[in-house]
Design a protein around this motif. Structure first.
Motif, short mmCIF file in Angstrom:
data_model
loop_
_atom_site.label_atom_id
_atom_site.label_comp_id
_atom_site.label_asym_id
_atom_site.label_seq_id
_atom_site.Cartn_x
_atom_site.Cartn_y
_atom_site.Cartn_z
N ALA A 21 26.98 -24.89 -31.26
CA ALA A 21 28.20 -24.31 -31.84
C ALA A 21 28.09 -22.81 -32.13
O ALA A 21 29.11 -22.16 -32.35
N ALA A 22 26.88 -22.29 -32.12
CA ALA A 22 26.66 -20.89 -32.50
C ALA A 22 27.12 -19.93 -31.41
O ALA A 22 27.10 -20.26 -30.22
N PRO A 23 27.52 -18.72 -31.82
CA PRO A 23 27.84 -17.68 -30.83
C PRO A 23 26.54 -17.18 -30.18
O PRO A 23 25.45 -17.36 -30.74
N PRO A 24 26.64 -16.56 -29.01
CA PRO A 24 25.44 -16.14 -28.29
C PRO A 24 24.40 -15.35 -29.08
O PRO A 24 23.21 -15.66 -28.98
N PRO A 25 24.77 -14.37 -29.89
CA PRO A 25 23.72 -13.65 -30.62
C PRO A 25 22.91 -14.55 -31.57
O PRO A 25 21.69 -14.42 -31.68
N GLN A 26 23.60 -15.46 -32.23
CA GLN A 26 22.91 -16.38 -33.14
C GLN A 26 22.05 -17.36 -32.35
O GLN A 26 20.94 -17.70 -32.76
N VAL A 38 16.81 -19.57 -30.55
CA VAL A 38 15.94 -19.88 -29.42
C VAL A 38 14.62 -19.12 -29.54
O VAL A 38 13.55 -19.68 -29.30
N ASP A 39 14.70 -17.86 -29.94
CA ASP A 39 13.48 -17.08 -30.12
C ASP A 39 12.57 -17.71 -31.17
O ASP A 39 11.35 -17.76 -31.00
N GLN A 40 13.16 -18.19 -32.25
CA GLN A 40 12.38 -18.85 -33.30
C GLN A 40 11.75 -20.14 -32.76
O GLN A 40 10.58 -20.41 -33.01
N ASN A 60 24.07 -18.51 -23.14
CA ASN A 60 25.39 -18.45 -22.51
C ASN A 60 25.92 -19.81 -22.07
O ASN A 60 26.92 -19.88 -21.36
N SER A 61 25.30 -20.87 -22.51
CA SER A 61 25.70 -22.22 -22.09
C SER A 61 27.12 -22.56 -22.55
O SER A 61 27.56 -22.17 -23.62
N THR A 62 27.79 -23.32 -21.71
CA THR A 62 29.10 -23.85 -22.08
C THR A 62 29.02 -25.35 -22.36
O THR A 62 30.04 -25.99 -22.58
N CYS A 63 27.80 -25.89 -22.37
CA CYS A 63 27.62 -27.32 -22.62
C CYS A 63 27.89 -27.65 -24.09
O CYS A 63 27.53 -26.89 -24.98
#
Length: 110
Positions: free
Chosen positions: A74-79, A84-86, A36-39
């Motif tokens: 640049a990715a949307p949250p689901p991606q 991150v999981d990987q 959920n970062s906005t950075c």
């Protein structure tokens, strides 16, 4: 796995987790901060450079790590969650958990 592949995987893993909330070394990592970062990428790199210039130099000098981190930001949250999981599966990433927490809590200041 070749040494170069391991190094790239480690750097990409580190890059992937640079804006994750602390706790990667724990059993249940908190991925909300990165998902959920906005950075922006420049903010993440500025925060990383302020916290640990040597690690920032390693990330920015590796085109694969840089591209991966830019894609993550640049990715949307689901991606992002998938990425991150990987990255969390890379053992070398755990050594950066303290730094990751610092960057995650400060990147919006840059």
């Amino acid at each position: 796995m070749s040494m170069t592949t391991k190094l790239v995987a480690s750097l990409c893993g580190a890059a992937a987790t640079l804006i994750v909330g602390g706790g990667l070394a724990s059993a249940t990592p908190d991925t909300n901060a990165i998902v959920n970062s906005t950075c922006s990428y420049p903010q993440v790199m500025a925060a990383l450079n302020a916290q640990d210039p040597a690690v920032a130099a390693k990330v920015s000098s590796n085109p694969l790590a840089t591209a991966w981190l830019q894609q993550l930001v640049a990715a949307p949250p689901p991606q992002r969650q998938v990425m991150v999981d990987q990255a969390a599966g890379v053992p070398e990433v755990q050594q950066y958990s303290g730094l990751i927490g610092q960057v995650a809590t400060s990147c919006n200041n840059y």
